[in-house]
Design a protein around this motif. Structure first.
Motif, PDB file in Angstrom:
ATOM      1  N   LYS A  47      12.176 -62.660  -0.233  1.00 18.57           N
ATOM      2  CA  LYS A  47      11.179 -63.650  -0.633  1.00 18.57           C
ATOM      3  C   LYS A  47       9.953 -62.940  -1.174  1.00 18.57           C
ATOM      4  N   GLY A  48       8.921 -63.685  -1.429  1.00 17.50           N
ATOM      5  CA  GLY A  48       7.661 -63.093  -1.889  1.00 17.50           C
ATOM      6  C   GLY A  48       7.768 -62.523  -3.276  1.00 17.50           C
ATOM      7  N   ASP A  49       7.317 -61.284  -3.420  1.00 22.27           N
ATOM      8  CA  ASP A  49       7.239 -60.648  -4.728  1.00 22.27           C
ATOM      9  C   ASP A  49       8.599 -60.550  -5.416  1.00 22.27           C
ATOM     10  N   PHE A  53       9.561 -62.151  -8.926  1.00 28.77           N
ATOM     11  CA  PHE A  53      10.044 -61.252  -9.963  1.00 28.77           C
ATOM     12  C   PHE A  53      11.344 -61.792 -10.568  1.00 28.77           C
ATOM     13  N   TYR A  54      12.265 -62.194  -9.721  1.00 27.46           N
ATOM     14  CA  TYR A  54      13.557 -62.698 -10.166  1.00 27.46           C
ATOM     15  C   TYR A  54      13.410 -64.031 -10.898  1.00 27.46           C
ATOM     16  N   LEU A  55      12.547 -64.892 -10.391  1.00 27.84           N
ATOM     17  CA  LEU A  55      12.326 -66.181 -11.047  1.00 27.84           C
ATOM     18  C   LEU A  55      11.684 -66.014 -12.422  1.00 27.84           C
ATOM     19  N   ILE A  56      10.833 -65.010 -12.578  1.00 26.46           N
ATOM     20  CA  ILE A  56      10.260 -64.716 -13.897  1.00 26.46           C
ATOM     21  C   ILE A  56      11.356 -64.288 -14.861  1.00 26.46           C
ATOM     22  N   GLU A  58      14.394 -65.219 -14.761  1.00 27.20           N
ATOM     23  CA  GLU A  58      15.163 -66.417 -15.095  1.00 27.20           C
ATOM     24  C   GLU A  58      14.400 -67.306 -16.068  1.00 27.20           C
ATOM     25  N   ARG A  59      13.119 -67.531 -15.826  1.00 25.18           N
ATOM     26  CA  ARG A  59      12.323 -68.408 -16.689  1.00 25.18           C
ATOM     27  C   ARG A  59      12.193 -67.854 -18.103  1.00 25.18           C
ATOM     28  N   THR A  60      12.081 -66.556 -18.241  1.00 28.81           N
ATOM     29  CA  THR A  60      11.908 -65.947 -19.560  1.00 28.81           C
ATOM     30  C   THR A  60      13.227 -65.709 -20.280  1.00 28.81           C
ATOM     31  N   GLY A  61      14.337 -65.830 -19.574  1.00 28.48           N
ATOM     32  CA  GLY A  61      15.641 -65.571 -20.184  1.00 28.48           C
ATOM     33  C   GLY A  61      16.063 -64.115 -20.107  1.00 28.48           C
ATOM     34  N   PHE A  62      15.223 -63.261 -19.550  1.00 30.46           N
ATOM     35  CA  PHE A  62      15.573 -61.842 -19.441  1.00 30.46           C
ATOM     36  C   PHE A  62      16.773 -61.631 -18.524  1.00 30.46           C
ATOM     37  N   ILE A  63      17.027 -62.591 -17.649  1.00 30.16           N
ATOM     38  CA  ILE A  63      18.171 -62.495 -16.752  1.00 30.16           C
ATOM     39  C   ILE A  63      19.469 -62.415 -17.563  1.00 30.16           C
ATOM     40  N   TRP A  64      19.470 -63.004 -18.777  1.00 32.16           N
ATOM     41  CA  TRP A  64      20.645 -62.922 -19.643  1.00 32.16           C
ATOM     42  C   TRP A  64      20.869 -61.496 -20.121  1.00 32.16           C
ATOM     43  N   VAL A  65      19.799 -60.778 -20.387  1.00 28.53           N
ATOM     44  CA  VAL A  65      19.923 -59.373 -20.805  1.00 28.53           C
ATOM     45  C   VAL A  65      20.539 -58.549 -19.675  1.00 28.53           C
ATOM     46  N   ILE A 104       9.718 -53.417  -4.723  1.00 26.28           N
ATOM     47  CA  ILE A 104       9.375 -54.831  -4.688  1.00 26.28           C
ATOM     48  C   ILE A 104       9.879 -55.521  -3.423  1.00 26.28           C
ATOM     49  N   SER A 105      11.184 -55.438  -3.152  1.00 21.52           N
ATOM     50  CA  SER A 105      11.712 -56.227  -2.028  1.00 21.52           C
ATOM     51  C   SER A 105      11.614 -55.513  -0.684  1.00 21.52           C
ATOM     52  N   HIS A 106      11.757 -54.198  -0.684  1.00 25.14           N
ATOM     53  CA  HIS A 106      11.759 -53.391   0.543  1.00 25.14           C
ATOM     54  C   HIS A 106      12.883 -53.808   1.494  1.00 25.14           C
ATOM     55  N   ALA A 107      13.927 -54.468   0.984  1.00 26.29           N
ATOM     56  CA  ALA A 107      15.063 -54.888   1.794  1.00 26.29           C
ATOM     57  C   ALA A 107      15.994 -53.691   1.990  1.00 26.29           C
TER      58      ALA A 107
END
Length: 144
Positions: A47-49, A53-56, A58-65, A104-107
Motif C-alpha cells: 500500500k502507500g507509495d 506508483f502502480y496506479l499512476i 495504470e492511469r497513464t498507460g505506462f503499464i502497457w509498456v 518504494i514498497s520495502h516488501a
C-alpha cells in the motif's frame, strides 16, 4: 566429465529460462488485460507509495509498456535461438522490479523474489560472456 558438466549447464539454462518465462508471460499478459484491484495490493501489504506508483502507471498507460516488455521478453526466452536476446530484453525490467521494491514498497517477500528473478536473468546473460566480451571489449586502435 566435461560432457556431464556441459549437460548440467544446459539443463540449468533450460530450467531458468522456463521459470522466467513462467513468471513473465502471465504477468505481462495480466498487465495488458486486467485493471488492478487496489484492495488486492493492500491485502499483500503493498500500500502507500507503491500502490500510488502502480496506479499512476495504470492511469497513464505506462503499464502497457511494462506488460508488453514482460510478455515479449518471456516469449523470447522460450526458443533457444532468441533466449539470449530475451534475457537482455528483460534485464531492465528485472532491475526495475527489484529496485521498485527496494526503494518504494520495502516488501521483503517481493524483494527476495525479485532478487531471485534478477540473479536468474543475470545467469542467462553471463552464460554468453564470451559473446559479450567480443562485442563490448574488442581491442580498439584509437579512443574515438
Amino acid at each position: 566429465m566435461e560432457n556431464i558438466s556441459k549437460k548440467i549447464g544446459i539443463a540449468i539454462s533450460y530450467l531458468f529460462r522456463a521459470f522466467l518465462a513462467y513468471v513473465y508471460i502471465p504477468h505481462g499478459y495480466e498487465k495488458l488485460t486486467i485493471t488492478i484491484d487496489p484492495q488486492e495490493y493492500i491485502d499483500f501489504g503493498l500500500k502507500g507509495d507503491f500502490l500510488d506508483f502502480y496506479l499512476i502507471w495504470e492511469r497513464t498507460g505506462f503499464i502497457w509498456v511494462i506488460g508488453m516488455a514482460q510478455l515479449v521478453g518471456g516469449l523470447l526466452l522460450l526458443p533457444k535461438r532468441t533466449s539470449f536476446f530475451g534475457a537482455i530484453w528483460l534485464f531492465p525490467v528485472s532491475i526495475g522490479m527489484f529496485f521498485s521494491h527496494v526503494y518504494i514498497s520495502h516488501a521483503v517477500d517481493f524483494l527476495y523474489f525479485d532478487l531471485i528473478i534478477l540473479v536468474l536473468n543475470l545467469y542467462l546473460i553471463f552464460e554468453h560472456f564470451n559473446l559479450l566480451k567480443t562485442v563490448f571489449f574488442q581491442p580498439q586502435k584509437t579512443w574515438i
